[in-house]
Design an enzyme around this catalytic site. Structure first.
Site, PDB file in Angstrom:
ATOM      1  N   PRO A   9       0.792  -1.234   0.000  1.00 31.05           N
ATOM      2  CA  PRO A   9       0.000   0.000   0.000  1.00 31.05           C
ATOM      3  C   PRO A   9       0.827   1.288   0.000  1.00 31.05           C
ATOM      4  O   PRO A   9       1.822   1.392   0.719  1.00 31.05           O
ATOM      5  CB  PRO A   9      -0.812  -0.106   1.298  1.00 31.05           C
ATOM      6  CG  PRO A   9      -0.914  -1.562   1.558  1.00 31.05           C
ATOM      7  CD  PRO A   9       0.366  -2.169   1.043  1.00 31.05           C
ATOM      8  N   ASN A  10       0.370   2.212  -0.802  1.00 33.37           N
ATOM      9  CA  ASN A  10       0.897   3.587  -0.883  1.00 33.37           C
ATOM     10  C   ASN A  10       2.241   3.710  -1.597  1.00 33.37           C
ATOM     11  O   ASN A  10       2.702   4.820  -1.851  1.00 33.37           O
ATOM     12  CB  ASN A  10       0.984   4.242   0.508  1.00 33.37           C
ATOM     13  CG  ASN A  10      -0.378   4.303   1.179  1.00 33.37           C
ATOM     14  OD1 ASN A  10      -1.323   4.793   0.577  1.00 33.37           O
ATOM     15  ND2 ASN A  10      -0.494   3.778   2.378  1.00 33.37           N
ATOM     16  N   ARG A  17       4.967  11.101  -2.179  1.00 36.71           N
ATOM     17  CA  ARG A  17       4.757  11.083  -0.726  1.00 36.71           C
ATOM     18  C   ARG A  17       6.076  11.394  -0.025  1.00 36.71           C
ATOM     19  O   ARG A  17       7.139  11.196  -0.624  1.00 36.71           O
ATOM     20  CB  ARG A  17       4.136   9.754  -0.264  1.00 36.71           C
ATOM     21  CG  ARG A  17       5.021   8.539  -0.354  1.00 36.71           C
ATOM     22  CD  ARG A  17       4.268   7.248  -0.099  1.00 36.71           C
ATOM     23  NE  ARG A  17       3.949   7.036   1.291  1.00 36.71           N
ATOM     24  CZ  ARG A  17       4.072   5.862   1.912  1.00 36.71           C
ATOM     25  NH1 ARG A  17       4.499   4.786   1.257  1.00 36.71           N
ATOM     26  NH2 ARG A  17       3.746   5.748   3.154  1.00 36.71           N
ATOM     27  N   TYR A  22      11.175   9.017   1.892  1.00 37.79           N
ATOM     28  CA  TYR A  22      11.151   7.939   0.893  1.00 37.79           C
ATOM     29  C   TYR A  22      11.943   8.240  -0.373  1.00 37.79           C
ATOM     30  O   TYR A  22      12.056   7.375  -1.243  1.00 37.79           O
ATOM     31  CB  TYR A  22       9.697   7.599   0.555  1.00 37.79           C
ATOM     32  CG  TYR A  22       8.921   7.107   1.763  1.00 37.79           C
ATOM     33  CD1 TYR A  22       9.362   5.996   2.475  1.00 37.79           C
ATOM     34  CD2 TYR A  22       7.781   7.761   2.205  1.00 37.79           C
ATOM     35  CE1 TYR A  22       8.672   5.550   3.597  1.00 37.79           C
ATOM     36  CE2 TYR A  22       7.076   7.323   3.325  1.00 37.79           C
ATOM     37  CZ  TYR A  22       7.537   6.215   4.020  1.00 37.79           C
ATOM     38  OH  TYR A  22       6.867   5.770   5.126  1.00 37.79           O
ATOM     39  N   ASN A  73       8.338  -5.159  -0.376  1.00 36.20           N
ATOM     40  CA  ASN A  73       8.169  -4.039   0.547  1.00 36.20           C
ATOM     41  C   ASN A  73       6.682  -4.021   0.890  1.00 36.20           C
ATOM     42  O   ASN A  73       5.864  -3.560   0.091  1.00 36.20           O
ATOM     43  CB  ASN A  73       8.590  -2.716  -0.098  1.00 36.20           C
ATOM     44  CG  ASN A  73       8.478  -1.561   0.901  1.00 36.20           C
ATOM     45  OD1 ASN A  73       7.863  -1.697   1.963  1.00 36.20           O
ATOM     46  ND2 ASN A  73       9.056  -0.426   0.537  1.00 36.20           N
ATOM     47  N   ALA A  76       3.006  -0.406   5.137  1.00 36.43           N
ATOM     48  CA  ALA A  76       2.553  -0.457   6.535  1.00 36.43           C
ATOM     49  C   ALA A  76       2.038  -1.842   6.940  1.00 36.43           C
ATOM     50  O   ALA A  76       1.953  -2.146   8.143  1.00 36.43           O
ATOM     51  CB  ALA A  76       1.477   0.596   6.776  1.00 36.43           C
ATOM     52  N   HIS A  79       3.771  -3.949   9.634  1.00 40.83           N
ATOM     53  CA  HIS A  79       3.665  -3.755  11.082  1.00 40.83           C
ATOM     54  C   HIS A  79       2.471  -4.471  11.718  1.00 40.83           C
ATOM     55  O   HIS A  79       2.365  -4.497  12.933  1.00 40.83           O
ATOM     56  CB  HIS A  79       3.609  -2.256  11.386  1.00 40.83           C
ATOM     57  CG  HIS A  79       4.633  -1.458  10.624  1.00 40.83           C
ATOM     58  ND1 HIS A  79       5.979  -1.721  10.714  1.00 40.83           N
ATOM     59  CD2 HIS A  79       4.508  -0.447   9.713  1.00 40.83           C
ATOM     60  CE1 HIS A  79       6.638  -0.888   9.917  1.00 40.83           C
ATOM     61  NE2 HIS A  79       5.775  -0.110   9.292  1.00 40.83           N
ATOM     62  N   GLU A  97      12.745  -8.903   2.643  1.00 36.34           N
ATOM     63  CA  GLU A  97      11.886  -7.744   2.928  1.00 36.34           C
ATOM     64  C   GLU A  97      12.723  -6.481   2.784  1.00 36.34           C
ATOM     65  O   GLU A  97      13.849  -6.428   3.301  1.00 36.34           O
ATOM     66  CB  GLU A  97      11.337  -7.862   4.351  1.00 36.34           C
ATOM     67  CG  GLU A  97      10.486  -6.659   4.752  1.00 36.34           C
ATOM     68  CD  GLU A  97       9.738  -6.890   6.067  1.00 36.34           C
ATOM     69  OE1 GLU A  97       9.133  -7.969   6.237  1.00 36.34           O
ATOM     70  OE2 GLU A  97       9.786  -5.989   6.917  1.00 36.34           O
ATOM     71  N   HIS A  99      12.786  -2.058   2.918  1.00 33.78           N
ATOM     72  CA  HIS A  99      12.163  -0.782   3.242  1.00 33.78           C
ATOM     73  C   HIS A  99      13.080   0.333   2.778  1.00 33.78           C
ATOM     74  O   HIS A  99      14.310   0.228   2.930  1.00 33.78           O
ATOM     75  CB  HIS A  99      11.917  -0.652   4.747  1.00 33.78           C
ATOM     76  CG  HIS A  99      10.953  -1.671   5.245  1.00 33.78           C
ATOM     77  ND1 HIS A  99       9.592  -1.564   5.043  1.00 33.78           N
ATOM     78  CD2 HIS A  99      11.151  -2.853   5.873  1.00 33.78           C
ATOM     79  CE1 HIS A  99       9.005  -2.631   5.550  1.00 33.78           C
ATOM     80  NE2 HIS A  99       9.922  -3.429   6.054  1.00 33.78           N
ATOM     81  N   LEU A 100      12.477   1.372   2.254  1.00 30.07           N
ATOM     82  CA  LEU A 100      13.258   2.547   1.866  1.00 30.07           C
ATOM     83  C   LEU A 100      13.831   3.216   3.110  1.00 30.07           C
ATOM     84  O   LEU A 100      14.997   3.601   3.145  1.00 30.07           O
ATOM     85  CB  LEU A 100      12.362   3.535   1.108  1.00 30.07           C
ATOM     86  CG  LEU A 100      11.813   2.994  -0.212  1.00 30.07           C
ATOM     87  CD1 LEU A 100      10.329   3.286  -0.342  1.00 30.07           C
ATOM     88  CD2 LEU A 100      12.582   3.546  -1.373  1.00 30.07           C
ATOM     89  N   SER A 101      12.971   3.358   4.136  1.00 24.70           N
ATOM     90  CA  SER A 101      13.379   4.045   5.357  1.00 24.70           C
ATOM     91  C   SER A 101      13.873   3.036   6.383  1.00 24.70           C
ATOM     92  O   SER A 101      13.597   1.834   6.277  1.00 24.70           O
ATOM     93  CB  SER A 101      12.186   4.822   5.919  1.00 24.70           C
ATOM     94  OG  SER A 101      11.141   3.935   6.290  1.00 24.70           O
ATOM     95  N   ARG A 106      12.219   5.093  13.390  1.00 25.44           N
ATOM     96  CA  ARG A 106      11.051   5.956  13.175  1.00 25.44           C
ATOM     97  C   ARG A 106      10.038   5.789  14.327  1.00 25.44           C
ATOM     98  O   ARG A 106      10.419   5.396  15.421  1.00 25.44           O
ATOM     99  CB  ARG A 106      10.441   5.639  11.797  1.00 25.44           C
ATOM    100  CG  ARG A 106      11.422   5.910  10.652  1.00 25.44           C
ATOM    101  CD  ARG A 106      10.785   5.705   9.301  1.00 25.44           C
ATOM    102  NE  ARG A 106       9.652   6.589   9.098  1.00 25.44           N
ATOM    103  CZ  ARG A 106       8.724   6.400   8.145  1.00 25.44           C
ATOM    104  NH1 ARG A 106       8.834   5.369   7.323  1.00 25.44           N
ATOM    105  NH2 ARG A 106       7.725   7.238   8.020  1.00 25.44           N
TER     106      ARG A 106
HETATM  107  C1  DQA Z   1       8.016   1.577   4.275  1.00 26.45           C
HETATM  108  C2  DQA Z   1       7.937   1.824   5.784  1.00 26.45           C
HETATM  109  C3  DQA Z   1       6.521   1.632   6.302  1.00 26.45           C
HETATM  110  O1  DQA Z   1       6.478   1.908   7.692  1.00 26.45           O
HETATM  111  C4  DQA Z   1       5.587   2.585   5.599  1.00 26.45           C
HETATM  112  O2  DQA Z   1       4.249   2.367   6.021  1.00 26.45           O
HETATM  113  C5  DQA Z   1       5.690   2.511   4.112  1.00 26.45           C
HETATM  114  C6  DQA Z   1       7.015   2.448   3.523  1.00 26.45           C
HETATM  115  C7  DQA Z   1       9.420   1.875   3.715  1.00 26.45           C
HETATM  116  O3  DQA Z   1       9.703   1.417   2.620  1.00 26.45           O
HETATM  117  O4  DQA Z   1      10.200   2.585   4.343  1.00 26.45           O
HETATM  118  O5  DQA Z   1       4.697   2.564   3.396  1.00 26.45           O
HETATM  119  O6  DQA Z   1       7.714   0.209   4.018  1.00 26.45           O
END
Ligand code: DQA
Length: 147
Positions: A9-10, A17, A22, A73, A76, A79, A97, A99-101, A106
């Protein structure tokens, strides 16, 4: 060798965003980088993004026997998604897995990953390079398995 790269998602909104977290690249720009690196490595990459948990799970189940590795990836869903975790746990291929961040640096709710414990490993905090590193690693892991 075929590697499926899934985004949750997103992540379709990357580049728009929160760019300070990101990065500036859109998802399709990241995918183009991955296609270039994949062709240098001599592997094929397949992409799928969805904002819907069930569609991601359908994709994992559909492609499970057809690809050699998975990079995901989960956004959210990382979590809190026990259903996604179960789908990943059933896989018998290497899974990374990404993650960009750096989710551990965080908000507290992002410090937990439900999904990483059923993956081969986790790469977080390197922006779009998290995906590139995951691709290089997964190809190397799969090549080692073939020996
Ligand atoms: C994310 C980190 C998640 O907490 C967040 O909800 C994302 C992006 C990342 O790639 O850093 O949508 O997965």
């Amino acid at each position: 060798m075929k590697i499926l790269i899934l985004n949750g998602p997103n992540l379709n909104l990357l580049g728009e965003r929160d760019r300070s977290i990101y990065g500036l690249k859109s998802l399709s720009e990241i995918e183009n980088c991955l296609v270039s690196r994949a062709s240098e490595l001599g592997v094929e990459v397949l992409f799928f993004q969805s904002n819907h948990e069930g569609y991601l799970i359908d994709k994992i189940q559909e492609t499970a026997g057809k690809v050699d590795g998975l990079i995901i990836n989960p956004g959210a869903l990382t979590h809190y998604s026990y259903t996604l975790r179960d789908a990943l746990a059933d896989l018998k291929i290497p899974t990374i897995e990404v993650h960009l961040s750096n989710i551990f640096a965080r908000e507290a709710f992002r410090n937990t990953t439900i999904t990483a414990p059923v993956c081969t490993g986790l790469i977080a905090g390197f922006g779009w390079r998290s995906y590139l590193t995951a691709l290089e690693l997964i190809v190397s892991i799969i090549n080692d398995r073939g020996k």
